[in-house]
Design a protein around this motif. Structure first.
Motif, PDB file in Angstrom:
ATOM      1  N   LYS A 225       6.822  82.813  82.145  1.00  0.00           N
ATOM      2  CA  LYS A 225       6.631  81.855  81.035  1.00  0.00           C
ATOM      3  C   LYS A 225       6.450  82.707  79.774  1.00  0.00           C
ATOM      4  O   LYS A 225       5.395  83.290  79.567  1.00  0.00           O
ATOM      5  CB  LYS A 225       5.368  81.023  81.335  1.00  0.00           C
TER       6      LYS A 225
ATOM      7  N   ARG B  69       1.444  87.519  82.759  1.00  0.00           N
ATOM      8  CA  ARG B  69       0.631  86.312  82.536  1.00  0.00           C
ATOM      9  C   ARG B  69       0.220  85.809  83.917  1.00  0.00           C
ATOM     10  O   ARG B  69      -0.576  86.450  84.577  1.00  0.00           O
ATOM     11  CB  ARG B  69       1.418  85.281  81.722  1.00  0.00           C
ATOM     12  N   SER B  70       0.797  84.680  84.367  1.00  0.00           N
ATOM     13  CA  SER B  70       0.463  84.216  85.722  1.00  0.00           C
ATOM     14  C   SER B  70       1.415  84.806  86.760  1.00  0.00           C
ATOM     15  O   SER B  70       1.454  84.347  87.907  1.00  0.00           O
ATOM     16  CB  SER B  70       0.499  82.687  85.781  1.00  0.00           C
TER      17      SER B  70
ATOM     18  N   ARG C 166      -3.304  91.710  82.760  1.00  0.00           N
ATOM     19  CA  ARG C 166      -3.058  90.272  82.748  1.00  0.00           C
ATOM     20  C   ARG C 166      -3.419  89.792  81.334  1.00  0.00           C
ATOM     21  O   ARG C 166      -4.604  89.857  80.943  1.00  0.00           O
ATOM     22  CB  ARG C 166      -3.981  89.623  83.802  1.00  0.00           C
ATOM     23  N   ALA C 167      -2.411  89.415  80.540  1.00  0.00           N
ATOM     24  CA  ALA C 167      -2.677  88.916  79.188  1.00  0.00           C
ATOM     25  C   ALA C 167      -3.250  87.511  79.323  1.00  0.00           C
ATOM     26  O   ALA C 167      -2.537  86.520  79.275  1.00  0.00           O
ATOM     27  CB  ALA C 167      -1.399  88.917  78.361  1.00  0.00           C
ATOM     28  N   GLY C 168      -4.539  87.447  79.527  1.00  0.00           N
ATOM     29  CA  GLY C 168      -5.211  86.176  79.776  1.00  0.00           C
ATOM     30  C   GLY C 168      -6.508  86.435  80.516  1.00  0.00           C
ATOM     31  O   GLY C 168      -6.949  87.587  80.644  1.00  0.00           O
ATOM     32  N   ALA C 169      -7.087  85.360  81.027  1.00  0.00           N
ATOM     33  CA  ALA C 169      -8.423  85.468  81.628  1.00  0.00           C
ATOM     34  C   ALA C 169      -8.374  85.579  83.150  1.00  0.00           C
ATOM     35  O   ALA C 169      -8.880  86.538  83.737  1.00  0.00           O
ATOM     36  CB  ALA C 169      -9.245  84.247  81.224  1.00  0.00           C
ATOM     37  N   GLY C 170      -7.749  84.586  83.803  1.00  0.00           N
ATOM     38  CA  GLY C 170      -7.788  84.504  85.270  1.00  0.00           C
ATOM     39  C   GLY C 170      -6.848  85.513  85.901  1.00  0.00           C
ATOM     40  O   GLY C 170      -5.677  85.582  85.555  1.00  0.00           O
TER      41      GLY C 170
ATOM     42  N   ARG D 257      -8.079  76.045  87.519  1.00  0.00           N
ATOM     43  CA  ARG D 257      -7.060  76.308  88.543  1.00  0.00           C
ATOM     44  C   ARG D 257      -7.051  75.141  89.522  1.00  0.00           C
ATOM     45  O   ARG D 257      -8.098  74.584  89.850  1.00  0.00           O
ATOM     46  CB  ARG D 257      -7.383  77.596  89.323  1.00  0.00           C
TER      47      ARG D 257
ATOM     48  N   LYS E  29       1.797  74.270  83.178  1.00  0.00           N
ATOM     49  CA  LYS E  29       0.529  74.805  82.657  1.00  0.00           C
ATOM     50  C   LYS E  29       0.736  75.368  81.247  1.00  0.00           C
ATOM     51  O   LYS E  29       1.538  76.281  81.053  1.00  0.00           O
ATOM     52  CB  LYS E  29       0.048  75.912  83.593  1.00  0.00           C
TER      53      LYS E  29
HETATM   54  C1  3PG Z   1      -5.578  82.311  81.802  1.00  0.00           C
HETATM   55  O1  3PG Z   1      -6.079  82.529  82.911  1.00  0.00           O
HETATM   56  O2  3PG Z   1      -5.647  83.125  80.872  1.00  0.00           O
HETATM   57  C2  3PG Z   1      -4.919  80.983  81.539  1.00  0.00           C
HETATM   58  O3  3PG Z   1      -4.918  80.205  82.679  1.00  0.00           O
HETATM   59  C3  3PG Z   1      -3.537  81.096  80.916  1.00  0.00           C
HETATM   60  O4  3PG Z   1      -2.554  81.446  81.835  1.00  0.00           O
HETATM   61  P1  3PG Z   1      -1.027  81.670  81.401  1.00  0.00           P
HETATM   62  O5  3PG Z   1      -0.964  82.951  80.624  1.00  0.00           O
HETATM   63  O6  3PG Z   1      -0.273  81.734  82.668  1.00  0.00           O
HETATM   64  O7  3PG Z   1      -0.603  80.523  80.543  1.00  0.00           O
END
Ligand code: 3PG
Length: 306
Positions: free
Chosen positions: A10, A56-57, A76-80, A225, A272
């Protein structure tokens, strides 16, 4: 100079891509982009000569690490980071990082947007309700939850939070009332917003024990999630609490069934998109590039998660 792969099924917004490129060029790093890919083999092929990868995901499992013999770092450009097999990363001597906080405001704005959308009957013209004066309970009080709290307080909601890993003063400092049991999150909220990661411990933790406690007309909001929801219990709460509603950026596996049974009481984003803003993409993408550069230049492992 290290070769960086930016692998985003994405893609980031175009202006974010330009800024990430500029950051890597300034440091003299080589880079390539793999966007909109449809098969994991494309990712695995692209990983063959990468020393760093921004995702990302995108799924970094054992097979992906096996395809990346030169890889030193994945960000991981993001949190999860539930999409990264941390054990495999460690076994392959790869440092795994995330970029906490960088895309959180975007996710928080979507959570609030979905609350307004469902409160106003999906903008169908019929009389709805306001968020002001309602109780919002937050399960987890990390970055996204804090931004949600800030916006919700501006709207005039009464905000509570439960986070077993935090002391009360963290919430009190943000003007949020601390809760001391997860049951209270589900009992008290007119709106219940989920902000916990998907881990072995949290999978299906939003189960019947908790969902049976919600108010008759509660709204459950999930920008976290899908794995944290017990989907059978979700169907049961729809059947038993006739005004219960569910809005989510991470549609459950049984979303088609729920949509057919309760079309007016659910909303799922088609894909998402909580973090899909130019600002979030730019912040998280640049942070990822900077973390990679700091890692190679200075051995900096801040934000390492494995
Ligand atoms: C995250 O964990 O940063 C968000 O859920 C965003 O995820 P994405 O980068 O897949 O949109």
């Amino acid at each position: 100079m290290p070769k960086v792969l930016i692998a985003t099924e994405k893609p980031f917004a175009a202006d974010a891509v330009q800024k990430i490129k500029a950051e890597l060029e300034k440091a003299g790093y080589e880079y390539s982009f793999l966007e909109n890919y449809t098969d994991k083999s494309e990712l695995h092929n692209a990983l063959a000569d990468a020393e760093a990868v921004i995702i990302r995901s995108d799924i970094m499992d054992e097979e992906a690490f096996n395809s990346a013999p030169k890889l030193k770092i994945v960000v991981r450009a993001g949190a999860g980071y539930d999409n990264i097999d941390l054990k495999a990363a460690t076994a392959h001597n790869v440092v795994a990082m995330n970029t906490p906080g960088q895309n959180s405001n975007a996710v928080a704005e979507l959570a609030i947007g979905m609350m307004i959308y469902i409160a106003r009957n999906k903008f169908n013209g019929k009389s709805g309700t306001e968020l002001s004066g309602k109780t919002l309970t937050l399960y987890g009080f990390g970055w996204v939850a804090r931004y949600v709290a800030k916006i919700a307080k501006g709207i005039g909601m009464d905000v509570y939070a439960y986070d077993p890993y935090l002391q009360d003063d963290v919430m009190l400092k943000e003007g949020v009332k601390p809760l001391h049991s997860v049951e209270d999150v589900f009992k008290l909220g007119d709106y219940i917003s989920l902000h916990i990661p998907a881990t072995e411990e949290t999978k299906k933790c939003v189960n019947w024990n908790l969902l049976s406690l919600v108010k008759e007309d509660a709204v459950l909001v999930n920008t976290a999630r899908k794995e944290i929801i017990d989907e059978e219990a979700l169907l049961k709460v729809f059947a038993e609490k006739k005004k219960f509603r569910y809005v989510s950026d991470v549609a459950p596996d049984n979303s088609a069934e729920i949509l057919e049974l309760y079309p007016d009481r659910v909303f799922f984003t088609p894909k998402k998109m909580g973090a899909q803003t130019s600002e979030a993409n730019t912040n998280a993408g640049i942070a990822a590039a900077k973390q990679i550069i700091a890692f190679f230049e200075k051995g900096d492992t801040t934000y390492k998660v494995n």
